[in-house]
Scaffold this motif. Structure first.
Motif, PDB file in Angstrom:
ATOM      1  N   LYS A 277      -3.652   7.845  14.376  1.00 35.78           N
ATOM      2  CA  LYS A 277      -2.209   8.021  14.170  1.00 35.78           C
ATOM      3  C   LYS A 277      -1.697   7.306  12.932  1.00 35.78           C
ATOM      4  N   ASN A 278      -2.495   6.367  12.391  1.00 37.98           N
ATOM      5  CA  ASN A 278      -2.089   5.677  11.164  1.00 37.98           C
ATOM      6  C   ASN A 278      -2.334   6.523   9.922  1.00 37.98           C
ATOM      7  N   CYS A 279      -3.321   7.417   9.989  1.00 45.41           N
ATOM      8  CA  CYS A 279      -3.767   8.102   8.776  1.00 45.41           C
ATOM      9  C   CYS A 279      -3.919   9.611   8.937  1.00 45.41           C
ATOM     10  N   ASN A 280      -3.280  10.201   9.955  1.00 43.39           N
ATOM     11  CA  ASN A 280      -3.496  11.637  10.160  1.00 43.39           C
ATOM     12  C   ASN A 280      -2.748  12.519   9.161  1.00 43.39           C
ATOM     13  N   THR A 281      -1.865  11.920   8.365  1.00 44.58           N
ATOM     14  CA  THR A 281      -1.234  12.642   7.254  1.00 44.58           C
ATOM     15  C   THR A 281      -1.322  11.773   6.010  1.00 44.58           C
ATOM     16  N   TRP A 282      -1.125  12.398   4.866  1.00 50.04           N
ATOM     17  CA  TRP A 282      -1.246  11.658   3.604  1.00 50.04           C
ATOM     18  C   TRP A 282      -0.189  10.552   3.505  1.00 50.04           C
ATOM     19  N   SER A 283       1.039  10.855   3.855  1.00 44.42           N
ATOM     20  CA  SER A 283       2.109   9.856   3.737  1.00 44.42           C
ATOM     21  C   SER A 283       1.854   8.660   4.650  1.00 44.42           C
ATOM     22  N   LYS A 284       1.355   8.916   5.859  1.00 40.33           N
ATOM     23  CA  LYS A 284       1.038   7.818   6.782  1.00 40.33           C
ATOM     24  C   LYS A 284      -0.113   6.978   6.233  1.00 40.33           C
ATOM     25  N   TYR A 285      -1.085   7.654   5.665  1.00 40.18           N
ATOM     26  CA  TYR A 285      -2.238   6.959   5.088  1.00 40.18           C
ATOM     27  C   TYR A 285      -1.794   6.011   3.974  1.00 40.18           C
ATOM     28  N   VAL A 286      -0.951   6.506   3.078  1.00 40.32           N
ATOM     29  CA  VAL A 286      -0.448   5.680   1.968  1.00 40.32           C
ATOM     30  C   VAL A 286       0.299   4.467   2.507  1.00 40.32           C
ATOM     31  N   SER A 287       1.168   4.684   3.500  1.00 37.81           N
ATOM     32  CA  SER A 287       1.929   3.583   4.101  1.00 37.81           C
ATOM     33  C   SER A 287       1.001   2.573   4.778  1.00 37.81           C
ATOM     34  N   TYR A 288      -0.010   3.088   5.462  1.00 36.71           N
ATOM     35  CA  TYR A 288      -0.935   2.220   6.194  1.00 36.71           C
ATOM     36  C   TYR A 288      -1.736   1.343   5.228  1.00 36.71           C
ATOM     37  N   VAL A 289      -2.306   1.940   4.188  1.00 37.88           N
ATOM     38  CA  VAL A 289      -3.098   1.178   3.218  1.00 37.88           C
ATOM     39  C   VAL A 289      -2.225   0.123   2.536  1.00 37.88           C
ATOM     40  N   THR A 290      -0.999   0.498   2.197  1.00 35.17           N
ATOM     41  CA  THR A 290      -0.074  -0.465   1.579  1.00 35.17           C
ATOM     42  C   THR A 290       0.210  -1.615   2.534  1.00 35.17           C
ATOM     43  N   ARG A 291       0.412  -1.286   3.796  1.00 36.02           N
ATOM     44  CA  ARG A 291       0.746  -2.320   4.788  1.00 36.02           C
ATOM     45  C   ARG A 291      -0.412  -3.299   5.003  1.00 36.02           C
ATOM     46  N   ILE A 292      -1.642  -2.772   5.166  1.00 36.24           N
ATOM     47  CA  ILE A 292      -2.769  -3.673   5.441  1.00 36.24           C
ATOM     48  C   ILE A 292      -3.148  -4.480   4.192  1.00 36.24           C
ATOM     49  N   TYR A 293      -2.829  -3.926   3.009  1.00 41.70           N
ATOM     50  CA  TYR A 293      -3.064  -4.711   1.792  1.00 41.70           C
ATOM     51  C   TYR A 293      -2.032  -5.833   1.682  1.00 41.70           C
ATOM     52  N   ASN A 294      -0.769  -5.491   1.979  1.00 42.17           N
ATOM     53  CA  ASN A 294       0.289  -6.506   1.880  1.00 42.17           C
ATOM     54  C   ASN A 294       0.098  -7.641   2.878  1.00 42.17           C
ATOM     55  N   ASN A 295      -0.430  -7.325   4.075  1.00 46.73           N
ATOM     56  CA  ASN A 295      -0.623  -8.400   5.061  1.00 46.73           C
ATOM     57  C   ASN A 295      -1.995  -9.068   4.956  1.00 46.73           C
ATOM     58  N   GLY A 296      -2.784  -8.628   3.961  1.00 49.52           N
ATOM     59  CA  GLY A 296      -4.031  -9.314   3.667  1.00 49.52           C
ATOM     60  C   GLY A 296      -5.204  -8.958   4.535  1.00 49.52           C
ATOM     61  N   THR A 297      -5.107  -7.900   5.350  1.00 49.72           N
ATOM     62  CA  THR A 297      -6.217  -7.547   6.239  1.00 49.72           C
ATOM     63  C   THR A 297      -7.235  -6.626   5.575  1.00 49.72           C
ATOM     64  N   PHE A 298      -6.892  -6.049   4.434  1.00 46.91           N
ATOM     65  CA  PHE A 298      -7.849  -5.223   3.705  1.00 46.91           C
ATOM     66  C   PHE A 298      -7.479  -5.253   2.230  1.00 46.91           C
ATOM     67  N   THR A 299      -8.466  -5.500   1.384  1.00 47.11           N
ATOM     68  CA  THR A 299      -8.172  -5.660  -0.049  1.00 47.11           C
ATOM     69  C   THR A 299      -8.898  -4.654  -0.919  1.00 47.11           C
ATOM     70  N   GLY A 300      -9.337  -3.539  -0.320  1.00 47.06           N
ATOM     71  CA  GLY A 300      -9.890  -2.464  -1.124  1.00 47.06           C
ATOM     72  C   GLY A 300     -11.400  -2.345  -1.069  1.00 47.06           C
ATOM     73  N   PRO A 301     -11.958  -1.441  -1.887  1.00 49.01           N
ATOM     74  CA  PRO A 301     -13.398  -1.151  -1.864  1.00 49.01           C
ATOM     75  C   PRO A 301     -14.300  -2.358  -2.093  1.00 49.01           C
ATOM     76  N   ARG A 302     -13.808  -3.362  -2.801  1.00 53.12           N
ATOM     77  CA  ARG A 302     -14.641  -4.535  -3.082  1.00 53.12           C
ATOM     78  C   ARG A 302     -14.999  -5.300  -1.813  1.00 53.12           C
ATOM     79  N   GLU A 303     -14.286  -5.092  -0.730  1.00 52.69           N
ATOM     80  CA  GLU A 303     -14.654  -5.736   0.533  1.00 52.69           C
ATOM     81  C   GLU A 303     -15.999  -5.225   1.048  1.00 52.69           C
ATOM     82  N   LEU A 304     -16.352  -3.984   0.665  1.00 51.68           N
ATOM     83  CA  LEU A 304     -17.557  -3.352   1.189  1.00 51.68           C
ATOM     84  C   LEU A 304     -18.643  -3.175   0.128  1.00 51.68           C
ATOM     85  N   ILE A 305     -18.237  -3.019  -1.124  1.00 50.43           N
ATOM     86  CA  ILE A 305     -19.178  -2.715  -2.205  1.00 50.43           C
ATOM     87  C   ILE A 305     -19.053  -3.764  -3.300  1.00 50.43           C
ATOM     88  N   TYR A 306     -20.177  -4.224  -3.791  1.00 50.37           N
ATOM     89  CA  TYR A 306     -20.134  -5.193  -4.898  1.00 50.37           C
ATOM     90  C   TYR A 306     -19.996  -4.454  -6.221  1.00 50.37           C
TER      91      TYR A 306
END
Length: 404
Positions: free
Chosen positions: A363-392
């Motif tokens: 339900k967080n990412c089933n549409t493009w607009s929700k996905y954008v909002s979700y990624v912005t939210r988890i980045y702002n609260n520090g729970t996910f910082t992008g591809p570098r968390e998984l790939i060097y």
């Protein structure tokens, strides 16, 4: 010791209760029928949106027609006002001529009543009746001129009053024209917004149609739970860079006032650079974005059950036999680097997020607009910082070779 046993017993009961409760509090599993229902919902929204677009176009056309009618009437009024002004000038000239003529007639009349009357009689008039007749004609001419002057003055006043009325009407119509022009501008904005929404809905419809087709080809039936009963996602066996060699050109994070949700990578020979999945997974979407960028979305599932989505865009071309529902590994290339869509140069825009983009189970990412909002939210609260968390990746603009 008894207290410890009682504690362990209580903990066991709590765990059992938790296991019983968990299925009822987890995210609802999505069936193929759920996808079809969502597709029907978007198609209904598409129809409603198209109806609104048609209604808005009708209003714009009606307003433009009224504007054209007002313009024509204003032109006619301007011509009428100009003609009345010319008539007033003509009437004033005629009044002056009649006044001069009346003065001459009156002067003659006055002379005729004096000594000249007898001279006229003596030297010209044959009878006194003839003289009286002539005097009567003079009086009638004077009266006619006075009546004509009065009529001309009345016509001048009428024209002046008509001009006042027309000027007032002209102001009202000009104001109405401005209101209609603003209305057309506003409606054009509404239409643009509806068209933009229509593009977004059309994209969602295309994505769901492709997903449903892919799931049906994989043997899914309406009541099958996607990812459990059929179309199971290949599990992640490690994370890899998406290209064999290159360098980071832009980082994940805020720039120009908005969140850049990707790590951008490029290469000295970009158009010949193959793009690979960053992990094993299943292609969940393949499309051109609103700017024409060739895009692929892959869904991944880790051994712990965590889902991720990776998005690859600006590709110059897709690899052969790439379709929604296809299972891919990190060794299967999916396309070539490019600059399609809104790009300043050839590069790969790589997004990775801990959710299932375009998947109705998320339900967080089933549409493009929700996905954008979700990624912005988890980045702002520090729970996910992008591809570098998984790939060097080495730091920006530093060349790397190899995918790990």
């Amino acid at each position: 010791m008894k207290k410890k046993n009682r504690f362990l017993s209580g903990l066991s009961i709590l765990l059992i209760v938790s296991l019983i409760i968990m299925p009822f509090t987890s995210v609802k599993a999505e069936t193929l029928q759920d996808y079809k229902n969502q597709l029907a919902k978007y198609k209904k929204e598409q129809q409603e949106n198209n109806d609104k677009i048609n209604e808005t176009e009708d209003k714009i056309e009606s307003s433009n027609q009224e504007i054209e009618s007002i313009k024509q009437e204003l032109q006619d009024m301007t011509a009428e006002i100009e003609q009345m002004r010319q008539d007033i000038i003509t009437y004033n000239n005629e009044i002056k001529e009649k006044e001069i003529e009346s003065k001459e007639i009156i002067a003659y009349y006055q002379m005729a009543q004096g000594e000249n009357l007898y001279l006229e009689y003596a030297f010209g008039a044959e009878t006194i009746t003839d003289l009286i007749y002539r005097m009567s004609v003079v009086e009638q001419l004077v009266e006619y001129n006075e009546n004509t002057i009065k009529e001309l003055n009345d016509m001048i006043k009428a024209n002046e009053q008509r001009e006042v009325e027309l000027n007032q009407k002209e102001e009202e119509m000009t104001q109405r024209q401005e209101e209609l022009t603003k209305q057309v501008t506003d409606l054009t904005g509404v239409k643009a917004s509806l068209n933009e929404n229509s593009v977004s809905v059309d994209k969602q419809i295309k994505i769901y149609e492709e997903q449903i087709k892919a799931y049906e080809e994989m043997g899914c039936e309406d009541n099958d739970v996607i990812g459990r009963d059929c179309a199971t996602t290949s599990s992640v066996a490690g994370w890899y860079r998406p290209i064999e060699s290159g360098y980071v050109t832009s980082e994940f994070g805020y720039r120009w006032g908005s969140l850049h949700r990707a790590v951008d990578v490029s290469n000295k020979n970009p158009y010949n650079t193959k793009i690979y999945p960053v992990a094993n997974g299943t292609i969940s979407a393949k499309y051109k974005d609103d700017y024409g960028a060739l895009t692929v979305v892959i869904e991944h599932k880790t051994a712990s059950g965590q889902y991720y989505s990776s998005l690859y865009t600006h590709m110059s071309q897709y690899a052969p036999n790439i379709y929604v529902g296809k299972k891919v590994t990190t060794n299967d290339y999916i396309g070539y680097m490019g600059a399609t869509g809104y790009a300043y140069g050839p590069h790969l825009h790589l997004e990775i997020a801990p959710c299932r983009l375009y998947n109705q189970a998320d339900k967080n990412c089933n549409t493009w607009s929700k996905y954008v909002s979700y990624v912005t939210r988890i980045y702002n609260n520090g729970t996910f910082t992008g591809p570098r968390e998984l790939i060097y990746f080495p730091k920006q603009n530093v060349f790397f070779s190899g995918r790990r």
